[in-house]
Motif scaffolding. Structure first.
Motif, PDB file in Angstrom:
ATOM      1  N   PHE A  77      88.295  47.238  47.498  1.00 50.45           N
ATOM      2  CA  PHE A  77      87.922  48.289  46.575  1.00 50.45           C
ATOM      3  C   PHE A  77      86.418  48.454  46.642  1.00 50.45           C
ATOM      4  O   PHE A  77      85.688  47.483  46.715  1.00 50.45           O
ATOM      5  CB  PHE A  77      88.317  47.899  45.140  1.00 50.45           C
ATOM      6  N   SER A  78      85.981  49.685  46.597  1.00 48.35           N
ATOM      7  CA  SER A  78      84.552  49.948  46.510  1.00 48.35           C
ATOM      8  C   SER A  78      84.328  50.992  45.423  1.00 48.35           C
ATOM      9  O   SER A  78      85.241  51.717  45.049  1.00 48.35           O
ATOM     10  CB  SER A  78      83.997  50.448  47.849  1.00 48.35           C
ATOM     11  N   SER A  79      83.109  51.093  44.955  1.00 45.54           N
ATOM     12  CA  SER A  79      82.818  52.050  43.885  1.00 45.54           C
ATOM     13  C   SER A  79      83.065  53.481  44.348  1.00 45.54           C
ATOM     14  O   SER A  79      83.343  54.356  43.544  1.00 45.54           O
ATOM     15  CB  SER A  79      81.387  51.874  43.393  1.00 45.54           C
ATOM     16  N   ASN A  80      82.993  53.754  45.649  1.00 41.32           N
ATOM     17  CA  ASN A  80      83.245  55.099  46.166  1.00 41.32           C
ATOM     18  C   ASN A  80      84.693  55.530  45.978  1.00 41.32           C
ATOM     19  O   ASN A  80      84.994  56.719  45.995  1.00 41.32           O
ATOM     20  CB  ASN A  80      82.893  55.182  47.651  1.00 41.32           C
ATOM     21  N   ASP A  81      85.593  54.569  45.813  1.00 37.76           N
ATOM     22  CA  ASP A  81      87.008  54.883  45.653  1.00 37.76           C
ATOM     23  C   ASP A  81      87.289  55.603  44.345  1.00 37.76           C
ATOM     24  O   ASP A  81      88.357  56.165  44.167  1.00 37.76           O
ATOM     25  CB  ASP A  81      87.858  53.600  45.671  1.00 37.76           C
ATOM     26  N   PHE A  82      86.369  55.575  43.423  1.00 34.91           N
ATOM     27  CA  PHE A  82      86.652  56.061  42.085  1.00 34.91           C
ATOM     28  C   PHE A  82      85.746  57.205  41.657  1.00 34.91           C
ATOM     29  O   PHE A  82      85.620  57.494  40.492  1.00 34.91           O
ATOM     30  CB  PHE A  82      86.542  54.895  41.093  1.00 34.91           C
ATOM     31  N   GLU A  83      85.129  57.859  42.610  1.00 37.21           N
ATOM     32  CA  GLU A  83      84.201  58.936  42.278  1.00 37.21           C
ATOM     33  C   GLU A  83      84.833  60.310  42.460  1.00 37.21           C
ATOM     34  O   GLU A  83      84.157  61.274  42.766  1.00 37.21           O
ATOM     35  CB  GLU A  83      82.948  58.804  43.130  1.00 37.21           C
ATOM     36  N   GLU A 144      99.024  44.219  31.133  1.00 34.78           N
ATOM     37  CA  GLU A 144      98.208  43.511  30.143  1.00 34.78           C
ATOM     38  C   GLU A 144      97.371  42.378  30.730  1.00 34.78           C
ATOM     39  O   GLU A 144      97.171  41.341  30.114  1.00 34.78           O
ATOM     40  CB  GLU A 144      99.088  43.006  28.994  1.00 34.78           C
ATOM     41  N   MET A 145      96.869  42.616  31.945  1.00 36.90           N
ATOM     42  CA  MET A 145      95.985  41.629  32.560  1.00 36.90           C
ATOM     43  C   MET A 145      94.593  41.752  31.946  1.00 36.90           C
ATOM     44  O   MET A 145      94.117  42.870  31.723  1.00 36.90           O
ATOM     45  CB  MET A 145      95.912  41.860  34.076  1.00 36.90           C
ATOM     46  N   PRO A 146      93.936  40.637  31.670  1.00 36.50           N
ATOM     47  CA  PRO A 146      92.568  40.705  31.132  1.00 36.50           C
ATOM     48  C   PRO A 146      91.610  41.331  32.149  1.00 36.50           C
ATOM     49  O   PRO A 146      91.786  41.174  33.368  1.00 36.50           O
ATOM     50  CB  PRO A 146      92.206  39.236  30.891  1.00 36.50           C
ATOM     51  N   SER A 147      90.600  42.030  31.647  1.00 40.73           N
ATOM     52  CA  SER A 147      89.660  42.712  32.531  1.00 40.73           C
ATOM     53  C   SER A 147      88.972  41.742  33.489  1.00 40.73           C
ATOM     54  O   SER A 147      88.754  42.069  34.663  1.00 40.73           O
ATOM     55  CB  SER A 147      88.619  43.490  31.717  1.00 40.73           C
ATOM     56  N   LYS A 148      88.639  40.543  33.011  1.00 50.81           N
ATOM     57  CA  LYS A 148      87.993  39.553  33.888  1.00 50.81           C
ATOM     58  C   LYS A 148      88.879  39.217  35.081  1.00 50.81           C
ATOM     59  O   LYS A 148      88.407  39.075  36.206  1.00 50.81           O
ATOM     60  CB  LYS A 148      87.707  38.257  33.110  1.00 50.81           C
ATOM     61  N   GLU A 149      90.172  39.077  34.818  1.00 48.89           N
ATOM     62  CA  GLU A 149      91.111  38.734  35.884  1.00 48.89           C
ATOM     63  C   GLU A 149      91.244  39.884  36.882  1.00 48.89           C
ATOM     64  O   GLU A 149      91.277  39.670  38.095  1.00 48.89           O
ATOM     65  CB  GLU A 149      92.476  38.387  35.281  1.00 48.89           C
ATOM     66  N   ILE A 150      91.288  41.107  36.373  1.00 50.20           N
ATOM     67  CA  ILE A 150      91.383  42.275  37.255  1.00 50.20           C
ATOM     68  C   ILE A 150      90.143  42.353  38.140  1.00 50.20           C
ATOM     69  O   ILE A 150      90.247  42.545  39.357  1.00 50.20           O
ATOM     70  CB  ILE A 150      91.554  43.570  36.441  1.00 50.20           C
ATOM     71  N   CYS A 151      88.979  42.171  37.547  1.00 53.60           N
ATOM     72  CA  CYS A 151      87.725  42.204  38.314  1.00 53.60           C
ATOM     73  C   CYS A 151      87.728  41.134  39.400  1.00 53.60           C
ATOM     74  O   CYS A 151      87.349  41.395  40.546  1.00 53.60           O
ATOM     75  CB  CYS A 151      86.521  42.028  37.396  1.00 53.60           C
ATOM     76  N   LYS A 152      88.161  39.944  39.036  1.00 52.14           N
ATOM     77  CA  LYS A 152      88.191  38.841  39.992  1.00 52.14           C
ATOM     78  C   LYS A 152      89.182  39.124  41.123  1.00 52.14           C
ATOM     79  O   LYS A 152      88.861  38.958  42.305  1.00 52.14           O
ATOM     80  CB  LYS A 152      88.579  37.543  39.273  1.00 52.14           C
ATOM     81  N   LEU A 154      90.323  41.976  42.214  1.00 48.30           N
ATOM     82  CA  LEU A 154      89.996  43.139  43.037  1.00 48.30           C
ATOM     83  C   LEU A 154      88.570  43.126  43.574  1.00 48.30           C
ATOM     84  O   LEU A 154      88.197  44.004  44.337  1.00 48.30           O
ATOM     85  CB  LEU A 154      90.250  44.425  42.245  1.00 48.30           C
ATOM     86  N   GLY A 155      87.778  42.156  43.139  1.00 47.33           N
ATOM     87  CA  GLY A 155      86.407  42.064  43.631  1.00 47.33           C
ATOM     88  C   GLY A 155      85.538  43.206  43.156  1.00 47.33           C
ATOM     89  O   GLY A 155      84.714  43.718  43.921  1.00 47.33           O
ATOM     90  N   ILE A 156      85.721  43.627  41.908  1.00 47.91           N
ATOM     91  CA  ILE A 156      84.884  44.681  41.346  1.00 47.91           C
ATOM     92  C   ILE A 156      84.085  44.113  40.177  1.00 47.91           C
ATOM     93  O   ILE A 156      84.458  43.096  39.605  1.00 47.91           O
ATOM     94  CB  ILE A 156      85.721  45.902  40.886  1.00 47.91           C
ATOM     95  N   THR A 157      82.999  44.777  39.837  1.00 51.31           N
ATOM     96  CA  THR A 157      82.159  44.307  38.734  1.00 51.31           C
ATOM     97  C   THR A 157      82.755  44.774  37.404  1.00 51.31           C
ATOM     98  O   THR A 157      83.481  45.782  37.366  1.00 51.31           O
ATOM     99  CB  THR A 157      80.730  44.857  38.850  1.00 51.31           C
ATOM    100  N   PRO A 158      82.412  44.094  36.313  1.00 53.17           N
ATOM    101  CA  PRO A 158      82.884  44.546  34.997  1.00 53.17           C
ATOM    102  C   PRO A 158      82.454  45.978  34.671  1.00 53.17           C
ATOM    103  O   PRO A 158      83.237  46.755  34.123  1.00 53.17           O
ATOM    104  CB  PRO A 158      82.260  43.542  34.026  1.00 53.17           C
ATOM    105  N   SER A 159      81.229  46.337  35.038  1.00 53.30           N
ATOM    106  CA  SER A 159      80.790  47.707  34.732  1.00 53.30           C
ATOM    107  C   SER A 159      81.588  48.725  35.547  1.00 53.30           C
ATOM    108  O   SER A 159      81.941  49.793  35.045  1.00 53.30           O
ATOM    109  CB  SER A 159      79.288  47.875  34.954  1.00 53.30           C
ATOM    110  N   ASN A 160      81.911  48.392  36.797  1.00 54.86           N
ATOM    111  CA  ASN A 160      82.739  49.272  37.610  1.00 54.86           C
ATOM    112  C   ASN A 160      84.133  49.391  36.994  1.00 54.86           C
ATOM    113  O   ASN A 160      84.714  50.473  36.941  1.00 54.86           O
ATOM    114  CB  ASN A 160      82.819  48.743  39.047  1.00 54.86           C
ATOM    115  N   TYR A 161      84.657  48.274  36.511  1.00 53.48           N
ATOM    116  CA  TYR A 161      85.976  48.271  35.864  1.00 53.48           C
ATOM    117  C   TYR A 161      85.997  49.242  34.688  1.00 53.48           C
ATOM    118  O   TYR A 161      86.921  50.044  34.548  1.00 53.48           O
ATOM    119  CB  TYR A 161      86.320  46.854  35.387  1.00 53.48           C
TER     120      TYR A 161
END
Length: 185
Positions: A77-83, A144-152, A154-161
């Motif tokens: 996943f990259s930040s470009n995927d969500f723009e 209902e996965m916690p945001s920290k777990e999703i970030c971990k 998928l390798g994305i930052t919390p702010s990106n999440y």
């Protein structure tokens, strides 16, 4: 309760739930099959403290999460995927909603969620979301996965999440309102 006797009537519901989360019919069928097998093998552990459907969905959620964990190692996943959507046009230069773009009043949210029509339209709107956006939204809201777990995972930052979740919610709101949900519903 004999899980095996009730299970066939719940398979279409399980498939629909899995397909909405995974967006691939063969994978959805596979996790539903795994869920059914687990339910049959562990049927004696079902104590009837919840509905059988609820128990099966809990098993299915775990199977879907397991599948997504494996897949997340293969997909980057990259930040470009969500723009894809720019919602800045909905707001004025002070950051407030433009009058014509304000969210509609949907009335009592509990009553709206009880309407079959809402869920039919919601499913269409979820299907219209880009795959990666829908995956993250589903992981958070349905699984209902916690945001920290999703970030971990998928390798994305919390702010990106949080940006991704905002975009998913905005796209869903716009889609739902375009299809007639809102002020009069």
């Amino acid at each position: 309760m004999n899980v095996e006797s009730v299970l066939p009537s719940l398979i279409p519901y399980l498939r629909k739930f899995a397909l909405l989360q995974l967006r691939d019919e063969s994978i959805a069928n596979e996790v539903v099959q795994e869920t059914c097998l687990a339910a049959i093998l562990n049927g004696q552990t079902f104590r009837g403290e919840s509905e059988l459907k609820t128990w099966l969905i809990a098993i299915l959620k775990n199977k879907i999460i397991d599948h997504l964990r494996v897949e997340s190692r293969k997909i980057s996943f990259s930040s470009n995927d969500f723009e894809e959507e720019d919602f800045s046009g909905l707001f004025n230069n002070r950051g407030h909603w433009n009058e014509e773009d304000r969210p509609s009043n949907w009335g009592n949210p509990h009553k709206v969620l009880e309407q079959k029509r809402f869920w039919e339209i919601f499913e269409l709107c979820m299907t219209a979301l880009p795959d990666k956006l829908a995956r993250i939204f589903s992981m958070a809201e349905f699984l209902e996965m916690p945001s920290k777990e999703i970030c971990k995972e998928l390798g994305i930052t919390p702010s990106n999440y949080w940006v991704i979740m905002h975009r998913a919610r905005m796209q869903l709101r716009v889609c739902l309102e375009k299809r007639g949900l809102g002020a009069n519903h």
